[in-house]
Write a protein that holds these residues in place. Structure first.
Motif, PDB file in Angstrom:
ATOM      1  N   LEU A 132       0.783  -1.241   0.000  1.00 19.50           N
ATOM      2  CA  LEU A 132       0.000   0.000   0.000  1.00 19.50           C
ATOM      3  C   LEU A 132       0.818   1.297   0.000  1.00 19.50           C
ATOM      4  O   LEU A 132       0.249   2.380   0.161  1.00 19.50           O
ATOM      5  CB  LEU A 132      -0.941   0.016   1.214  1.00 19.50           C
ATOM      6  CG  LEU A 132      -1.967  -1.115   1.265  1.00 19.50           C
ATOM      7  CD1 LEU A 132      -2.719  -1.085   2.588  1.00 19.50           C
ATOM      8  CD2 LEU A 132      -2.914  -1.027   0.081  1.00 19.50           C
TER       9      LEU A 132
ATOM     10  N   TYR B 195      -3.607   2.220  -7.435  1.00 15.20           N
ATOM     11  CA  TYR B 195      -3.929   1.219  -6.425  1.00 15.20           C
ATOM     12  C   TYR B 195      -4.720   0.046  -7.013  1.00 15.20           C
ATOM     13  O   TYR B 195      -4.544  -1.090  -6.570  1.00 15.20           O
ATOM     14  CB  TYR B 195      -4.628   1.861  -5.224  1.00 15.20           C
ATOM     15  CG  TYR B 195      -3.620   2.554  -4.346  1.00 15.20           C
ATOM     16  CD1 TYR B 195      -2.809   1.817  -3.497  1.00 15.20           C
ATOM     17  CD2 TYR B 195      -3.433   3.924  -4.408  1.00 15.20           C
ATOM     18  CE1 TYR B 195      -1.851   2.431  -2.716  1.00 15.20           C
ATOM     19  CE2 TYR B 195      -2.473   4.549  -3.633  1.00 15.20           C
ATOM     20  CZ  TYR B 195      -1.678   3.793  -2.779  1.00 15.20           C
ATOM     21  OH  TYR B 195      -0.718   4.403  -2.025  1.00 15.20           O
TER      22      TYR B 195
ATOM     23  N   LEU C  26     -10.603   2.271  -0.585  1.00 13.08           N
ATOM     24  CA  LEU C  26      -9.909   3.422  -1.148  1.00 13.08           C
ATOM     25  C   LEU C  26     -10.926   4.527  -1.400  1.00 13.08           C
ATOM     26  O   LEU C  26     -11.904   4.329  -2.125  1.00 13.08           O
ATOM     27  CB  LEU C  26      -9.227   3.030  -2.468  1.00 13.08           C
ATOM     28  CG  LEU C  26      -8.645   4.160  -3.316  1.00 13.08           C
ATOM     29  CD1 LEU C  26      -7.456   4.802  -2.614  1.00 13.08           C
ATOM     30  CD2 LEU C  26      -8.237   3.644  -4.684  1.00 13.08           C
TER      31      LEU C  26
END
Length: 186
Positions: A79, A119, A163
């Protein structure tokens, strides 16, 4: 001998005197005496003085939280922020199993779609699946999505990453949170 003033001038004088007394009395209530103690207005008692509120204590943060960097045990391999994002704060709270509860807050000038793409690709490469957008709850964020991964058949371990991105026009504020596998060194 002075003549007696008309009644209207006497009434104005009385009103001016009363107003001046009230204004001066109120102005003196915050003054102090020569020894530094507060001067009390005439007739003030402890029961009529307003209470002064005490200062609120500063918030405390979880010991696993770090401002401006990654917390110990944070899964940066999964992450971490790309170079064009600034880490505002992070946390990593180990659980009793091999998972860790994480949060990461970032700021970036990147467009919202670029943030999500960074991501989405990284999480897909790690075996996470994006949630169906129709299954997501409404949010005030510019975009919000979730990713999940299940490992193990005999004793499955469920992981999730959420997210969210808020576009304030100048910067994108990114929040990432979830429960993921604890890093080997964490």
């Amino acid at each position: 001998m002075h003549p007696t003033p008309p009644a209207s001038r006497t009434a104005v004088t009385v009103v001016v005197t009363v107003v001046a007394t009230v204004v001066l009395g109120a102005g003196m209530s915050g003054c102090s005496t020569s020894d530094g103690t507060a001067a009390e207005p005439a007739g003030a008692t402890a029961s009529t003085a307003p209470a002064v509120p005490s200062a609120s204590p500063m918030p405390t943060f979880d010991p696993q939280s770090v401002v401006g960097d990654y917390a110990p045990g944070f899964p940066a391999d999964l992450l971490a922020a790309p170079d064009d994002m600034t880490v505002l704060a992070s946390s990593a709270v180990p659980r009793d199993d091999d998972l860790v509860e994480v949060s990461l807050n970032l700021a970036t000038p990147l467009p919202v779609d670029d943030v999500v793409e960074v991501y989405a690709e990284r999480l897909a490469d790690a075996g996470f699946t994006a949630a169906d957008p129709d299954d997501m709850s409404p949010s005030d964020l510019t975009t919000y999505t979730a990713y999940t991964r299940t490992k193990g058949k005999k004793d499955p371990r469920f992981e999730s990453v959420h997210l969210g991105v808020l576009d304030d026009g100048e910067l994108r504020l990114v929040t990432i949170s979830g429960v993921v596998q604890r890093p080997e060194d964490g």
